[in-house]
Write an enzyme that holds these catalytic residues in place. Sequence first.
Site, PDB file in Angstrom:
ATOM      1  N   GLY A   1     -28.536 -23.531 -87.917  1.00 54.93           N
ATOM      2  CA  GLY A   1     -29.087 -23.907 -89.808  1.00 54.93           C
ATOM      3  C   GLY A   1     -29.162 -25.991 -89.818  1.00 54.93           C
ATOM      4  O   GLY A   1     -28.393 -26.386 -89.743  1.00 54.93           O
TER       5      GLY A   1
ATOM      6  N   ARG B   1     -34.161 -21.070 -84.382  1.00 55.00           N
ATOM      7  CA  ARG B   1     -32.766 -19.609 -83.554  1.00 55.00           C
ATOM      8  C   ARG B   1     -33.527 -19.313 -82.847  1.00 55.00           C
ATOM      9  O   ARG B   1     -35.195 -18.596 -82.805  1.00 55.00           O
ATOM     10  CB  ARG B   1     -32.395 -18.958 -84.531  1.00 55.00           C
ATOM     11  CG  ARG B   1     -31.020 -19.936 -85.987  1.00 55.00           C
ATOM     12  CD  ARG B   1     -30.510 -18.684 -86.626  1.00 55.00           C
ATOM     13  NE  ARG B   1     -29.704 -19.533 -87.122  1.00 55.00           N
ATOM     14  CZ  ARG B   1     -29.619 -19.617 -88.744  1.00 55.00           C
ATOM     15  NH1 ARG B   1     -30.655 -19.180 -89.055  1.00 55.00           N
ATOM     16  NH2 ARG B   1     -28.729 -21.084 -89.039  1.00 55.00           N
TER      17      ARG B   1
ATOM     18  N   THR C   1     -23.267 -28.543 -88.953  1.00 61.76           N
ATOM     19  CA  THR C   1     -23.363 -26.837 -89.901  1.00 61.76           C
ATOM     20  C   THR C   1     -22.588 -27.277 -91.054  1.00 61.76           C
ATOM     21  O   THR C   1     -21.407 -28.050 -91.461  1.00 61.76           O
ATOM     22  CB  THR C   1     -23.144 -26.054 -89.528  1.00 61.76           C
ATOM     23  OG1 THR C   1     -22.591 -24.923 -89.776  1.00 61.76           O
ATOM     24  CG2 THR C   1     -21.573 -26.394 -88.346  1.00 61.76           C
TER      25      THR C   1
ATOM     26  N   ASP D   1     -17.055 -24.519 -89.710  1.00 63.06           N
ATOM     27  CA  ASP D   1     -16.355 -23.985 -88.762  1.00 63.06           C
ATOM     28  C   ASP D   1     -16.238 -23.636 -87.556  1.00 63.06           C
ATOM     29  O   ASP D   1     -16.537 -22.980 -86.558  1.00 63.06           O
ATOM     30  CB  ASP D   1     -16.993 -22.664 -89.365  1.00 63.06           C
ATOM     31  CG  ASP D   1     -18.427 -22.278 -88.924  1.00 63.06           C
ATOM     32  OD1 ASP D   1     -19.287 -23.456 -88.559  1.00 63.06           O
ATOM     33  OD2 ASP D   1     -18.459 -20.992 -88.804  1.00 63.06           O
TER      34      ASP D   1
ATOM     35  N   ARG E   1     -21.303 -17.010 -94.172  1.00 68.23           N
ATOM     36  CA  ARG E   1     -20.807 -16.031 -93.582  1.00 68.23           C
ATOM     37  C   ARG E   1     -20.000 -16.064 -93.614  1.00 68.23           C
ATOM     38  O   ARG E   1     -19.951 -14.972 -93.768  1.00 68.23           O
ATOM     39  CB  ARG E   1     -22.717 -15.630 -93.044  1.00 68.23           C
ATOM     40  CG  ARG E   1     -22.808 -14.342 -92.543  1.00 68.23           C
ATOM     41  CD  ARG E   1     -24.238 -14.690 -91.330  1.00 68.23           C
ATOM     42  NE  ARG E   1     -24.109 -15.513 -91.285  1.00 68.23           N
ATOM     43  CZ  ARG E   1     -25.734 -15.676 -90.788  1.00 68.23           C
ATOM     44  NH1 ARG E   1     -27.042 -15.453 -90.535  1.00 68.23           N
ATOM     45  NH2 ARG E   1     -25.514 -16.968 -89.841  1.00 68.23           N
TER      46      ARG E   1
HETATM   47  O1  F6P Z   1     -25.662 -23.382 -92.338  1.00 68.36           O
HETATM   48  C1  F6P Z   1     -25.314 -22.113 -92.097  1.00 68.36           C
HETATM   49  C2  F6P Z   1     -25.108 -20.365 -93.178  1.00 68.36           C
HETATM   50  O2  F6P Z   1     -25.414 -21.476 -94.630  1.00 68.36           O
HETATM   51  C3  F6P Z   1     -24.483 -19.987 -93.123  1.00 68.36           C
HETATM   52  O3  F6P Z   1     -23.229 -20.085 -94.724  1.00 68.36           O
HETATM   53  C4  F6P Z   1     -25.230 -18.855 -93.884  1.00 68.36           C
HETATM   54  O4  F6P Z   1     -25.219 -17.740 -93.671  1.00 68.36           O
HETATM   55  C5  F6P Z   1     -26.640 -18.916 -92.952  1.00 68.36           C
HETATM   56  O5  F6P Z   1     -26.431 -20.412 -93.426  1.00 68.36           O
HETATM   57  C6  F6P Z   1     -27.667 -18.371 -93.478  1.00 68.36           C
HETATM   58  O6  F6P Z   1     -29.180 -19.159 -92.902  1.00 68.36           O
HETATM   59  P1  F6P Z   1     -30.032 -19.337 -92.844  1.00 68.36           P
HETATM   60  O7  F6P Z   1     -30.305 -18.626 -93.695  1.00 68.36           O
HETATM   61  O8  F6P Z   1     -30.942 -19.741 -91.890  1.00 68.36           O
HETATM   62  O9  F6P Z   1     -30.377 -17.212 -91.539  1.00 68.36           O
END
Ligand code: F6P
Length: 331
Positions: A18, A79, A133, A137, A179
Amino acid sequence: MSNRVREIKRIGVFTSGGDAPGMNAAIRAVVRTSLYNNKEVTGIYHGYQGMIDNTVFDMKSDSVSSIIQQGGTILKTARCMEFKTVEGRAKAYENLKNAGIDALVAIGGDGTFTGAELFSREHDIPVMCIPGTIDNDLNGTDLTIGYDTANNTVIEAIDKIRDTAASHNRIFFVEVMGRDSGCIALNAGIAGGAEAILLPEKDTAIDELIELLSDAAGRNKSSMIVIIAEGDKNGGASNVAKRVNEKFDNFDIKVSILGHLQRGGSPSSADRVLATRMGYTAVNELLKGNTRSTIGIRGSEIVTTPLEEALSKKEIKLNEDLVEIAKIMTI
Ligand code: F6P
């Protein structure tokens, strides 16, 4: 410098996972610190995917002009499933070798670090990681790049929601990102004066929440804000609001899911400086012969931690003092 330190000629830099505000400031620091030390730099687009696809380019000082204030990442991010395979990593290494890249700086989160650690061990390429990030975390650091900016974004939103909540005597259930991590929810909940905060790391029963809200109503609170981290076990703000409303309907209830706007925007001053210090240190550590480590900040000191150690602790740190303070502030 000891003779055993391999000479590095070209450093590859990439962002993965992210995006987070401040990643650009880190890229800029990596590029300029490398050039200052007479090393060449290659930018790799789309993280690990770009290594496999060979989407790389030579970076000069002006490649990073006027990016310190920009959110997102100029190197893009992704990713990558293919990098999880032995074949994918071998292909990536072959491309890096052909591009003359002999060291890496990886900017990202947990998945980025895991990939970097494995890759570096498998293919003997030095790597330093920088924690980027909004979730804050990661082990090995008190703060990750992007967390401060995201908190400021969330607080600005909560303040605005409070204006309308107060005008209509409503309870707002505001869902924030996280998350697996309650850091943003806890921090923004305290800074935004939330009446209740629901975190993935703590179980909050709906009846307990209702009791808290009705106590507050008994103290003549005519509007309230409940902050819910997206990973809270009750299943997000919409679910919580619905379940509360089934038993506690003396208030008009609204839901606001802040979503990805929390990841964007111009980085705060704190994130820009943190990212710059971390980028600078990552390059210097590589040049000193350090590898497979993450850069972090402890108090005001920049530190390094072996990736293996940072990754071995799976639990996410939550500041228990803040949890206690948040509870007291709601009375
Ligand atoms: O960047 C971290 C985060 O914001 C998490 O808290 C969240 O669940 C996740 O990214 C969602 O990312 P994406 O929509 O890119 O999968």
